[in-house]
Scaffold this motif. Structure first.
Motif, mmCIF file in Angstrom:
data_model
loop_
_atom_site.group_PDB
_atom_site.id
_atom_site.type_symbol
_atom_site.label_atom_id
_atom_site.label_comp_id
_atom_site.label_asym_id
_atom_site.label_seq_id
_atom_site.Cartn_x
_atom_site.Cartn_y
_atom_site.Cartn_z
ATOM 1 N N ASP A 1 0.838 -1.206 0.000
ATOM 2 C CA ASP A 1 0.000 0.000 0.000
ATOM 3 C C ASP A 1 0.871 1.253 0.000
ATOM 4 N N ALA A 2 1.883 1.268 0.858
ATOM 5 C CA ALA A 2 2.756 2.434 0.969
ATOM 6 C C ALA A 2 3.596 2.618 -0.292
ATOM 7 N N ALA A 3 4.016 1.512 -0.900
ATOM 8 C CA ALA A 3 4.798 1.607 -2.139
ATOM 9 C C ALA A 3 3.957 2.241 -3.245
ATOM 10 N N GLU A 4 2.704 1.808 -3.355
ATOM 11 C CA GLU A 4 1.843 2.366 -4.395
ATOM 12 C C GLU A 4 1.463 3.817 -4.093
ATOM 13 N N GLU A 5 1.285 4.129 -2.827
ATOM 14 C CA GLU A 5 0.951 5.504 -2.455
ATOM 15 C C GLU A 5 2.136 6.440 -2.695
ATOM 16 N N GLY A 6 3.345 5.967 -2.386
ATOM 17 C CA GLY A 6 4.514 6.825 -2.484
ATOM 18 C C GLY A 6 5.126 6.908 -3.868
ATOM 19 N N LEU A 7 4.992 5.831 -4.669
ATOM 20 C CA LEU A 7 5.668 5.776 -5.964
ATOM 21 C C LEU A 7 4.734 5.586 -7.148
ATOM 22 N N GLY A 8 3.639 4.841 -6.952
ATOM 23 C CA GLY A 8 2.735 4.547 -8.052
ATOM 24 C C GLY A 8 2.511 3.052 -8.191
ATOM 25 N N PRO A 9 1.809 2.625 -9.242
ATOM 26 C CA PRO A 9 1.490 1.201 -9.425
ATOM 27 C C PRO A 9 2.745 0.326 -9.488
ATOM 28 N N VAL A 10 2.776 -0.685 -8.640
ATOM 29 C CA VAL A 10 3.930 -1.589 -8.587
ATOM 30 C C VAL A 10 3.952 -2.480 -9.831
ATOM 31 N N THR A 11 5.081 -2.505 -10.501
ATOM 32 C CA THR A 11 5.242 -3.340 -11.700
ATOM 33 C C THR A 11 6.147 -4.538 -11.464
ATOM 34 N N GLY A 12 6.927 -4.511 -10.374
ATOM 35 C CA GLY A 12 7.868 -5.595 -10.132
ATOM 36 C C GLY A 12 8.061 -5.858 -8.652
ATOM 37 N N LEU A 13 8.427 -7.084 -8.343
ATOM 38 C CA LEU A 13 8.718 -7.501 -6.964
ATOM 39 C C LEU A 13 9.982 -8.333 -6.961
ATOM 40 N N VAL A 14 10.891 -8.007 -6.049
ATOM 41 C CA VAL A 14 12.046 -8.857 -5.782
ATOM 42 C C VAL A 14 11.878 -9.406 -4.372
ATOM 43 N N ASN A 15 11.579 -10.688 -4.280
ATOM 44 C CA ASN A 15 11.378 -11.371 -3.001
ATOM 45 C C ASN A 15 12.745 -11.804 -2.467
ATOM 46 N N ASN A 16 13.407 -10.901 -1.747
ATOM 47 C CA ASN A 16 14.778 -11.153 -1.321
ATOM 48 C C ASN A 16 14.925 -11.410 0.177
ATOM 49 N N ALA A 17 14.026 -10.909 0.995
ATOM 50 C CA ALA A 17 14.174 -11.029 2.448
ATOM 51 C C ALA A 17 14.303 -12.489 2.866
ATOM 52 N N ALA A 18 15.319 -12.782 3.679
ATOM 53 C CA ALA A 18 15.557 -14.165 4.113
ATOM 54 C C ALA A 18 16.447 -14.172 5.345
ATOM 55 N N VAL A 19 16.354 -15.253 6.105
ATOM 56 C CA VAL A 19 17.222 -15.480 7.261
ATOM 57 C C VAL A 19 17.715 -16.919 7.205
ATOM 58 N N THR A 20 18.832 -17.176 7.863
ATOM 59 C CA THR A 20 19.367 -18.536 7.893
ATOM 60 C C THR A 20 19.191 -19.221 9.237
ATOM 61 N N GLY A 21 19.194 -18.458 10.315
ATOM 62 C CA GLY A 21 19.291 -19.057 11.629
ATOM 63 C C GLY A 21 20.720 -19.498 11.876
ATOM 64 N N PRO A 22 21.032 -19.965 13.086
ATOM 65 C CA PRO A 22 22.396 -20.396 13.405
ATOM 66 C C PRO A 22 22.816 -21.594 12.565
ATOM 67 N N LEU A 23 24.101 -21.658 12.238
ATOM 68 C CA LEU A 23 24.642 -22.819 11.537
ATOM 69 C C LEU A 23 24.680 -24.023 12.474
ATOM 70 N N GLY A 24 24.479 -25.212 11.925
ATOM 71 C CA GLY A 24 24.575 -26.421 12.736
ATOM 72 C C GLY A 24 23.715 -27.543 12.193
ATOM 73 N N ARG A 25 23.807 -28.696 12.825
ATOM 74 C CA ARG A 25 23.033 -29.858 12.423
ATOM 75 C C ARG A 25 21.566 -29.679 12.806
ATOM 76 N N LEU A 26 20.686 -30.275 12.010
ATOM 77 C CA LEU A 26 19.263 -30.160 12.279
ATOM 78 C C LEU A 26 18.918 -30.686 13.666
ATOM 79 N N ALA A 27 19.560 -31.771 14.088
ATOM 80 C CA ALA A 27 19.265 -32.373 15.383
ATOM 81 C C ALA A 27 19.526 -31.416 16.540
#
Length: 246
Positions: free
Chosen positions: A73-99
């Motif tokens: 909503d804020a992107a469209e209000e501030g810039l205009g109609p959204v034409t593209g999305l880059v889904n980049n947000a991500a986290v890994t959590g601590p490194l280690g074995r699943l167990a």
């Protein structure tokens, strides 16, 4: 021609920040999504503006539906109609074995890396479908096919889900004029490794890559920009591996 307007989640650092700056150089206006570091996001906004683009910094936890709705909503209000999305947000959590993993860490990785991508893609689809055009690029990982044993198999599993989403959504939205692709980076020299608890991981792992080094965030940004561009007009449902041969 009207400038494309692209939402980039996780845009305040690493691959996301490099993508915002590359897109600005390639003619986009950019909504810089970020989770915590407002100063870093504003620095990216300043860089976009220096490159000739318009930009806004928008705080959002992409795993929270209400935040995603406010982000678009804020992107469209501030810039205009959204034409593209880059889904980049991500986290890994601590490194280690699943167990040895904590359930809260597993849940957070899945919530951000998969649910967050689904929520953002869903909102983008709802906006783009009536307009008959648009492009989505999901940031996956080479881990999706390597599995990352002993490090973060939960992260790898979340990114395999992103690959499946990319393929299915491309088929679903193709008739509506919307392209959906993904970039799968290999070992990239960003602060994500330090956040996972191993600041030297990129250099160490990069030495074993056929090209003999870790990648740079700017190299991933270039691939993302191409997939969003008219030059990729017949490309959809593709997971583009940018991993130095690994």
């Amino acid at each position: 021609m009207t400038r494309p307007i692209t939402v980039v989640t996780g845009g305040s650092r690493g691959i996301g920040a490099a993508t915002c700056l590359r897109l600005a150089a390639d003619g986009h206006d950019v909504a810089v999504g970020y989770a915590r570091d407002a100063a870093a996001a504003e620095a990216v906004v300043a860089g976009v503006r220096e490159a000739g683009g318009r930009a806004v910094a928008l705080r959002a936890d992409t795993s929270v539906e209400a935040d995603v709705e406010r982000l678009f909503d804020a992107a469209e209000e501030g810039l205009g109609p959204v034409t593209g999305l880059v889904n980049n947000a991500a986290v890994t959590g601590p490194l280690g074995r699943l167990a040895d993993s904590d359930t809260a860490d597993l849940r957070r990785v899945l919530d951000v890396n998969l649910l967050g991508v689904l929520l953002c893609a869903r909102r983008a689809a709802r906006l783009m479908t009536p307009r008959g055009s648009g492009a989505i690029v999901n940031v996956s990982s080479g881990a999706a096919t390597l599995g990352s044993p002993g490090e973060y198999v939960h992260y790898a599993a979340s990114k395999a889900g992103v690959d499946a989403l990319t393929l299915g959504l491309a088929k679903e939205l193709g008739p509506d004029g919307i392209r959906v692709n993904a970039v799968a980076p290999g070992v990239i020299d960003t602060e994500m490794h330090a956040a996972a608890g191993d600041a030297g991981r990129a250099a160490r792992m990069g030495a074993a890559v056929p090209m003999g080094r870790a990648g740079r965030a700017e190299e991933i940004a270039a691939a993302i920009s191409w997939l969003l561009s008219p030059d990729a007009s017949y490309t959809t449902g593709t997971v583009l591996r940018v991993a130095g041969g690994r």
